[in-house]
Motif scaffolding. Structure first.
Motif: not given
Length: 311
Positions: A46, A49-51, A171, A174-178
């Motif tokens: 997570a 996948r930070r903004y 979850r 794909e490619g979406e930020p957490c």
């Protein structure tokens, strides 16, 4: 809850009401039992996948000052910032203001309540029954992992506070930020960022004023006072946030329409501890100590309830 007490005290409705509540509780139990746990990403994944903030383009703006300041505000100044919708919610009248005043089901009760609320508000203003104060400030800041670090001064040699932030781990595609609130504060390597904070109250005097009605067994007026103090505190938070945005240079001089303010249609946010993005109520103590909020009459009880009405 007035409707619940009324149903329980009415001999003709009590049994059916209790039965309906038990049936609803059983439905909710079954619904909850049937839910499957939503799979979570490992925290390391997570965090990866930070903004993706572009700190070159979004360069941080310098704050108007560093440290804290105290502020006393006239109630008349913040009345235009009142969101009356939640005044009605406190009385279990559901609907947005002002449309609720013409609601086929709640309109008559809403109009009567609004008239009573405005009369009480006029008395509060006329007699100076409540006081509104705030502590606010800006601090040099940087992100450290998922923590937002506030520094005591521009030299950044000493931490004034460290605020751990939660990160989304659901979850997603794909490619979406957490996201985490810490994503929106620049790392030290990207320049000198800052964070603003405030604590407000419009409830100074509310307990004493409400008690004067309670001694006369006028609970309706006592509850009106408390509900109005709550609305005034939120109005002061909205007003002070506007002042902070202007001082910071991210809001123009014009007055945004009330509907835009209430919908959050402006640059900047004011998250509060206890909400999902920063759920740890214990951090209220850290923030209030940093602001010196006790000097404006805001204190925390042992259970971290905020007294008086504050935001």
């Amino acid at each position: 809850a007035a409707a619940t007490v009324s149903s329980l005290l009415d001999g003709t409705r009590r049994d059916a009401f209790v039965r309906s509540v038990r049936e609803e509780q059983e439905r909710l139990r079954q619904q909850y039992a049937a839910k499957r746990d939503r799979p979570l990403l490992p925290l390391a994944a997570a965090r990866a996948r930070r903004y993706p903030m572009d700190w070159v383009t979004e360069g941080p703006l310098p704050p108007p000052f560093t440290g804290r300041r105290l502020l006393e505000v006239s109630l008349a100044e913040i009345v235009p910032f009142i969101d009356w919708t939640f005044f009605f919610t406190a009385w279990e009248l559901k609907g947005r203001f002002p449309a609720i005043l013409e609601d086929p089901k709640y309109g008559k009760a809403a109009r009567d309540l609004y008239d009573a609320g405005r009369r009480m508000l006029d008395r509060i203003l006329r007699e100076g029954r409540l006081a509104a104060r705030a502590a606010w400030g800006f601090w040099p800041a940087a992100v450290d992992g998922d923590d937002i670090v506030l520094y005591a001064d521009a030299a950044r040699g000493r931490e004034a506070a460290r605020l751990p932030m939660l990160r989304q781990q659901g979850r997603t595609g794909e490619g979406e930020p957490c996201r985490s609130l810490s994503d929106f504060v620049a790392p030290a390597s990207a320049g000198s960022d800052s964070v603003g904070a405030f604590a407000v109250t419009a409830g100074l005097g509310a307990a004493e004023f409400a008690a004067s009605f309670e001694r006369d067994r006028d609970d309706y007026s006592a509850i009106l006072v408390k509900a109005l103090a709550d609305r005034l505190a939120e109005a002061l938070a909205e007003r002070l946030h506007l002042l902070a945005r202007r001082a910071w240079g991210i809001e123009g001089a014009g007055e945004p329409p009330l509907e835009d303010r209430l919908a959050g249609r402006y640059r900047g946010i004011r998250p509060a501890f206890g909400y999902p993005a920063c759920p740890d109520h214990a951090l209220k103590r850290v923030l209030l100590d940093l602001l010196g909020a006790e000097e404006v009459g805001i204190t925390l009880t042992e259970g971290f309830a905020m007294l008086p009405a504050a935001s």
